[in-house]
Motif scaffolding. Structure first.
Motif, PDB file in Angstrom:
ATOM      1  N   HIS A   1      69.975  45.584 -29.345  1.00  0.00           N
ATOM      2  CA  HIS A   1      69.951  46.902 -29.982  1.00  0.00           C
ATOM      3  C   HIS A   1      71.371  47.304 -30.409  1.00  0.00           C
ATOM      4  CE1 HIS A   1      68.362  50.941 -30.759  1.00  0.00           C
ATOM      5  NE2 HIS A   1      69.456  51.403 -30.166  1.00  0.00           N
TER       6      HIS A   1
ATOM      7  N   ARG B   1      72.940  47.896 -34.157  1.00  0.00           N
ATOM      8  CA  ARG B   1      73.636  49.135 -34.543  1.00  0.00           C
ATOM      9  C   ARG B   1      74.992  48.809 -35.171  1.00  0.00           C
ATOM     10  NH1 ARG B   1      72.713  54.225 -31.806  1.00  0.00           N
ATOM     11  NH2 ARG B   1      74.960  54.380 -31.491  1.00  0.00           N
TER      12      ARG B   1
ATOM     13  N   GLY C   1      62.670  53.343 -42.444  1.00  0.00           N
ATOM     14  CA  GLY C   1      62.078  53.795 -41.193  1.00  0.00           C
ATOM     15  C   GLY C   1      62.776  53.236 -39.974  1.00  0.00           C
ATOM     16  N   SER C   2      63.567  52.176 -40.156  1.00  0.00           N
ATOM     17  CA  SER C   2      64.265  51.569 -39.017  1.00  0.00           C
ATOM     18  C   SER C   2      65.510  52.352 -38.604  1.00  0.00           C
ATOM     19  CB  SER C   2      64.688  50.135 -39.356  1.00  0.00           C
ATOM     20  OG  SER C   2      63.562  49.342 -39.555  1.00  0.00           O
TER      21      SER C   2
ATOM     22  N   TYR D   1      66.066  55.404 -37.776  1.00  0.00           N
ATOM     23  CA  TYR D   1      65.913  56.281 -36.605  1.00  0.00           C
ATOM     24  C   TYR D   1      65.548  55.515 -35.332  1.00  0.00           C
ATOM     25  CZ  TYR D   1      66.530  60.023 -39.909  1.00  0.00           C
ATOM     26  OH  TYR D   1      67.075  60.861 -40.871  1.00  0.00           O
ATOM     27  N   HIS D   2      65.284  54.241 -35.473  1.00  0.00           N
ATOM     28  CA  HIS D   2      65.141  53.400 -34.286  1.00  0.00           C
ATOM     29  C   HIS D   2      66.518  53.150 -33.659  1.00  0.00           C
ATOM     30  CE1 HIS D   2      63.704  50.270 -31.606  1.00  0.00           C
ATOM     31  NE2 HIS D   2      64.613  49.448 -32.100  1.00  0.00           N
ATOM     32  N   TYR D   3      67.556  53.130 -34.514  1.00  0.00           N
ATOM     33  CA  TYR D   3      68.907  52.826 -34.049  1.00  0.00           C
ATOM     34  C   TYR D   3      69.790  54.060 -33.880  1.00  0.00           C
ATOM     35  CZ  TYR D   3      67.542  48.069 -35.126  1.00  0.00           C
ATOM     36  OH  TYR D   3      66.883  46.874 -35.153  1.00  0.00           O
TER      37      TYR D   3
ATOM     38  N   ASP E   1      69.801  58.526 -33.812  1.00  0.00           N
ATOM     39  CA  ASP E   1      69.007  59.754 -33.749  1.00  0.00           C
ATOM     40  C   ASP E   1      69.140  60.585 -35.021  1.00  0.00           C
ATOM     41  OD1 ASP E   1      68.149  59.117 -31.207  1.00  0.00           O
ATOM     42  OD2 ASP E   1      69.724  60.277 -30.212  1.00  0.00           O
TER      43      ASP E   1
END
Length: 197
Positions: free
Chosen positions: A7, A11, A44-45, A47-49, A51
Motif C-alpha cells: 500500500h 502511494r 476510483g483508486s 481514495y483507496h490510497y 483520504d
C-alpha cells in the motif's frame, strides 16, 4: 512484501508520478483525474490510497522533503570536500535545479509554499518543519567550517544559515520572475562574501 508495504509503495508511486505536473502547474491547478492519469491507476483508486487531495498533498510534501534532506546529507559529506566546498556544492545543486527548463524538478518549496500555506495548515506545517531541518543542516555545516577555518564568518551559524537559505529562496523567486539566471549569480557572490575570506 506485506499488505501495508505494498500500500505504501503504491502511494509513493502515485506521488512520484504526479510530482512533475504539480511542480509545473501548482497544487490547485492539478485535479485528481490528472493525478490518476499520470500515475496510470484506475479511476476510483485514488481514495483507496488517500483520504483527500489534501492528504495526497501532505504525502507529496513529506516525500519531497525526505528526498531533499537526503540529498543535502549527500552534499554535506566529507567526500565533497571541506565545509565551504559542501555549502557551495549545495548552492550549485540549488541553482542547477532551477535553470535550463527543468520545470518538473524544481523545488516544491518554492513552487508551492505561498499556495499551500494558505490552503492547508497541515501542509504548511510539513513545509515549516522541512525547511527548519534544511536550515539546521546548513547551520551544522557552517559551524564545522568555522571550526576548520574554511568558513571565515564569525556570525552565529544558525542565523547565517537562515539568512543564506532565505537569500537563495528569494533569488529563486526572482529567477522565476525574470527568466534570467542573474539573481543566482548575484546570490552566489553574496554567499561568497558571507562565507569566505
Amino acid at each position: 512484501m506485506s499488505v501495508v508495504e505494498k500500500h505504501n509503495a503504491a502511494r509513493r508511486r502515485i506521488v512520484e508520478a504526479a510530482r512533475s505536473i504539480v511542480g509545473e502547474r501548482g497544487f490547485s491547478a492539478v485535479g485528481i483525474s490528472q493525478i490518476l492519469e499520470v500515475a496510470s491507476i484506475p479511476k476510483g483508486s485514488f481514495y483507496h490510497y488517500f483520504d483527500s487531495k489534501e492528504a495526497f498533498g501532505e504525502e507529496l510534501l513529506r516525500i519531497y522533503m525526505d528526498d531533499y534532506l537526503q540529498k543535502m546529507d549527500t552534499l554535506f559529506s566529507a567526500e565533497v570536500g571541506n565545509a565551504a566546498d559542501q555549502l557551495f556544492a549545495y548552492f550549485r545543486f540549488w541553482q542547477e535545479t532551477h535553470v535550463d527548463g527543468k520545470t518538473g524538478d524544481k523545488c516544491l518549496i518554492v513552487k508551492l509554499a505561498a499556495e499551500v500555506s494558505d490552503l492547508s495548515e497541515r501542509m504548511r506545517r510539513i513545509l515549516d518543519t522541512g525547511t527548519a531541518k534544511a536550515i539546521d543542516r546548513i547551520a551544522r555545516t557552517i559551524a564545522e567550517g568555522q571550526q576548520e577555518g574554511s568558513v571565515q564568518s564569525g556570525m552565529n551559524a544558525q542565523a547565517l544559515a537562515g539568512a543564506l537559505y532565505q537569500l537563495w529562496l528569494g533569488a529563486t523567486l526572482m529567477v522565476k520572475i525574470t527568466h534570467r539566471s542573474q539573481p543566482f549569480e548575484k546570490t552566489w557572490q553574496a554567499s561568497e562574501r558571507l562565507l569566505l575570506p
